[in-house]
Design a protein around this motif. Sequence first.
Motif, PDB file in Angstrom:
ATOM      1  N   LEU A   1       0.831  -1.201   0.000  1.00  0.00           N
ATOM      2  CA  LEU A   1       0.000   0.000   0.000  1.00  0.00           C
ATOM      3  C   LEU A   1       0.868   1.255   0.000  1.00  0.00           C
ATOM      4  O   LEU A   1       0.461   2.305  -0.496  1.00  0.00           O
ATOM      5  CB  LEU A   1      -0.925  -0.011   1.214  1.00  0.00           C
ATOM      6  N   ARG A   2       2.083   1.150   0.566  1.00  0.00           N
ATOM      7  CA  ARG A   2       3.009   2.287   0.554  1.00  0.00           C
ATOM      8  C   ARG A   2       3.405   2.659  -0.871  1.00  0.00           C
ATOM      9  O   ARG A   2       3.612   3.845  -1.187  1.00  0.00           O
ATOM     10  CB  ARG A   2       4.253   1.974   1.383  1.00  0.00           C
ATOM     11  N   LEU A   3       3.518   1.662  -1.739  1.00  0.00           N
ATOM     12  CA  LEU A   3       3.857   1.955  -3.132  1.00  0.00           C
ATOM     13  C   LEU A   3       2.710   2.667  -3.834  1.00  0.00           C
ATOM     14  O   LEU A   3       2.934   3.532  -4.689  1.00  0.00           O
ATOM     15  CB  LEU A   3       4.202   0.656  -3.873  1.00  0.00           C
ATOM     16  N   ASN A   4       1.472   2.306  -3.491  1.00  0.00           N
ATOM     17  CA  ASN A   4       0.323   3.015  -4.065  1.00  0.00           C
ATOM     18  C   ASN A   4       0.387   4.501  -3.724  1.00  0.00           C
ATOM     19  O   ASN A   4       0.134   5.370  -4.569  1.00  0.00           O
ATOM     20  CB  ASN A   4      -0.987   2.415  -3.548  1.00  0.00           C
ATOM     21  N   GLU A   5       0.725   4.798  -2.469  1.00  0.00           N
ATOM     22  CA  GLU A   5       0.842   6.186  -2.041  1.00  0.00           C
ATOM     23  C   GLU A   5       1.957   6.898  -2.789  1.00  0.00           C
ATOM     24  O   GLU A   5       1.800   8.056  -3.221  1.00  0.00           O
ATOM     25  CB  GLU A   5       1.091   6.238  -0.535  1.00  0.00           C
ATOM     26  N   ALA A   6       3.078   6.224  -2.985  1.00  0.00           N
ATOM     27  CA  ALA A   6       4.203   6.830  -3.710  1.00  0.00           C
ATOM     28  C   ALA A   6       3.815   7.143  -5.156  1.00  0.00           C
ATOM     29  O   ALA A   6       4.164   8.209  -5.683  1.00  0.00           O
ATOM     30  CB  ALA A   6       5.408   5.894  -3.677  1.00  0.00           C
ATOM     31  N   ARG A   7       3.073   6.233  -5.787  1.00  0.00           N
ATOM     32  CA  ARG A   7       2.641   6.474  -7.166  1.00  0.00           C
ATOM     33  C   ARG A   7       1.705   7.682  -7.239  1.00  0.00           C
ATOM     34  O   ARG A   7       1.789   8.500  -8.165  1.00  0.00           O
ATOM     35  CB  ARG A   7       1.936   5.231  -7.716  1.00  0.00           C
ATOM     36  N   ARG A   8       0.788   7.784  -6.278  1.00  0.00           N
ATOM     37  CA  ARG A   8      -0.139   8.918  -6.271  1.00  0.00           C
ATOM     38  C   ARG A   8       0.612  10.233  -6.123  1.00  0.00           C
ATOM     39  O   ARG A   8       0.281  11.236  -6.782  1.00  0.00           O
ATOM     40  CB  ARG A   8      -1.156   8.755  -5.139  1.00  0.00           C
ATOM     41  N   GLU A   9       1.635  10.238  -5.282  1.00  0.00           N
ATOM     42  CA  GLU A   9       2.410  11.470  -5.090  1.00  0.00           C
ATOM     43  C   GLU A   9       3.148  11.862  -6.365  1.00  0.00           C
ATOM     44  O   GLU A   9       3.201  13.044  -6.732  1.00  0.00           O
ATOM     45  CB  GLU A   9       3.390  11.283  -3.936  1.00  0.00           C
ATOM     46  N   LEU A  10       3.729  10.871  -7.048  1.00  0.00           N
ATOM     47  CA  LEU A  10       4.433  11.169  -8.297  1.00  0.00           C
ATOM     48  C   LEU A  10       3.463  11.711  -9.343  1.00  0.00           C
ATOM     49  O   LEU A  10       3.766  12.667 -10.062  1.00  0.00           O
ATOM     50  CB  LEU A  10       5.121   9.906  -8.822  1.00  0.00           C
ATOM     51  N   THR A  11       2.284  11.087  -9.426  1.00  0.00           N
ATOM     52  CA  THR A  11       1.284  11.540 -10.392  1.00  0.00           C
ATOM     53  C   THR A  11       0.838  12.965 -10.081  1.00  0.00           C
ATOM     54  O   THR A  11       0.697  13.809 -10.987  1.00  0.00           O
ATOM     55  CB  THR A  11       0.073  10.586 -10.382  1.00  0.00           C
ATOM     56  N   ALA A  12       0.626  13.261  -8.808  1.00  0.00           N
ATOM     57  CA  ALA A  12       0.198  14.610  -8.413  1.00  0.00           C
ATOM     58  C   ALA A  12       1.244  15.657  -8.770  1.00  0.00           C
ATOM     59  O   ALA A  12       0.894  16.810  -9.073  1.00  0.00           O
ATOM     60  CB  ALA A  12      -0.098  14.634  -6.918  1.00  0.00           C
ATOM     61  N   ARG A  13       2.503  15.258  -8.748  1.00  0.00           N
ATOM     62  CA  ARG A  13       3.585  16.197  -9.085  1.00  0.00           C
ATOM     63  C   ARG A  13       3.879  16.222 -10.582  1.00  0.00           C
ATOM     64  O   ARG A  13       4.759  16.956 -11.031  1.00  0.00           O
ATOM     65  CB  ARG A  13       4.857  15.795  -8.326  1.00  0.00           C
ATOM     66  N   GLY A  14       3.164  15.421 -11.347  1.00  0.00           N
ATOM     67  CA  GLY A  14       3.377  15.391 -12.791  1.00  0.00           C
ATOM     68  C   GLY A  14       4.635  14.667 -13.208  1.00  0.00           C
ATOM     69  O   GLY A  14       5.164  14.914 -14.299  1.00  0.00           O
ATOM     70  N   VAL A  15       5.127  13.771 -12.338  1.00  0.00           N
ATOM     71  CA  VAL A  15       6.357  13.035 -12.634  1.00  0.00           C
ATOM     72  C   VAL A  15       6.017  11.730 -13.335  1.00  0.00           C
ATOM     73  O   VAL A  15       5.221  10.924 -12.824  1.00  0.00           O
ATOM     74  CB  VAL A  15       7.141  12.734 -11.331  1.00  0.00           C
ATOM     75  N   GLU A  16       6.582  11.522 -14.504  1.00  0.00           N
ATOM     76  CA  GLU A  16       6.419  10.234 -15.183  1.00  0.00           C
ATOM     77  C   GLU A  16       7.318   9.213 -14.494  1.00  0.00           C
ATOM     78  O   GLU A  16       8.462   9.513 -14.146  1.00  0.00           O
ATOM     79  CB  GLU A  16       6.791  10.357 -16.654  1.00  0.00           C
ATOM     80  N   TYR A  17       6.800   8.004 -14.307  1.00  0.00           N
ATOM     81  CA  TYR A  17       7.582   7.004 -13.593  1.00  0.00           C
ATOM     82  C   TYR A  17       7.463   5.642 -14.269  1.00  0.00           C
ATOM     83  O   TYR A  17       6.550   5.396 -15.059  1.00  0.00           O
ATOM     84  CB  TYR A  17       7.139   6.907 -12.131  1.00  0.00           C
ATOM     85  N   VAL A  18       8.419   4.785 -13.930  1.00  0.00           N
ATOM     86  CA  VAL A  18       8.404   3.392 -14.383  1.00  0.00           C
ATOM     87  C   VAL A  18       8.242   2.536 -13.137  1.00  0.00           C
ATOM     88  O   VAL A  18       9.036   2.647 -12.192  1.00  0.00           O
ATOM     89  CB  VAL A  18       9.691   3.019 -15.141  1.00  0.00           C
ATOM     90  N   ASP A  19       7.233   1.683 -13.135  1.00  0.00           N
ATOM     91  CA  ASP A  19       6.837   0.959 -11.928  1.00  0.00           C
ATOM     92  C   ASP A  19       7.376  -0.469 -11.936  1.00  0.00           C
ATOM     93  O   ASP A  19       6.862  -1.331 -12.638  1.00  0.00           O
ATOM     94  CB  ASP A  19       5.315   0.955 -11.823  1.00  0.00           C
TER      95      ASP A  19
END
Length: 373
Positions: A16-34
């Motif tokens: 669930l911690r990773l879900n939170e990290a993904r949401r934060e990256l998305t909110a900041r407009g950061v593209e990420y590779v999961d």
Amino acid sequence: MRLSPVLEGMRAYPFLRLNEARRELTARGVEYVDFGVGEPREETPAFIREALAAALEPLSTYPLADGLPELRQAIAEWAARRFGASLDPGTEIVPTLGSKEAIFHMAQVLGGDIVAVCTPCYPVPERGAQFAGRAVLELPLAAERGFLPDLDAVDAATWERVGLLWLNYPNNPTAATAPLEFYDRAAALARRFDFVLASDEAYSELYFGSEPPVSALQAGDLTNIAVLNTLSKRSSMPGYRSGFVAGDARLVEALKRYRPNVGVAPQEFVQRAAAAAWRDEQHVQSVRAGYRAKRDVLLPAFEAAGFRHAGGDATFFLWLDAGEDADAAAGRLLERGLVLAPGSFFGAGGERFLRLALVPTLAECRRAVELLG
């Protein structure tokens, strides 16, 4: 309302911690590779989807816990081809709703005071034991032992109290494999002290060495042995929820008695698609080649960046030695748009490691190399 004290006392599921990290990256407009969660993202082969569609009937009925004879036969034939095992499809195999639910429920079927689990490892065996009211015995997995537990470090008095020993090879998260001699030793202990050796082999078909991983089914005498496998990884079918338990006929009979109480029989149309999947090997070779290509791109890049792969050559995971607090390393990678799971998610012994799941597309893996650099 009053909740289960086991549920209330249990720490949150770590991912669930990773879900939170993904949401934060998305909110900041950061593209990420999961690379965090080990869920296959490959397309399910067309012939499997077609088999499922063809199996749909106008009249829907409840599936039986025994499973369809054609699926049990397909599993038996696959086990014979792959491991040389001789399984009676009528008495030594039961289909499951994937392998996770079967792992979780196993402790509720068996006696004993203790469930032995490895650490670091997949958390579901431990959680199933806790909900079943069993004590948990942790067996450390250390690199110097090839990430195999030291079974001889457990004294006879403790083995007498064990009802269930969980092994998982090829291993999540370390990617290690186990030799047949290790299974023979574990099986001998299971028969001597009358506990069940349960071998979770979900990653048996994903390997990169010259020899395929062995199975507890190859231990010969299946007394006190249960082997679990699934199509989620082998055939890119995580959403189908299709697996099996095979082994000691007494345990299989007990599972058939237990499972109608919890409603976990797979749908029959899924079972027919699963039978088609177990009968075919060509698509498995393609799946394996896809993961190999991604591994070949990522492993040199991460090692060049100082993350040594400390694990084995199977599964679709890399077990990366961060050389320090892995949570801190994961945080720095996250700032670059790379999501990895800290080894601490998997229990004691994982604190200096990161687990990378080879599940993004090949193009995304190449993009990750650019972000890493």
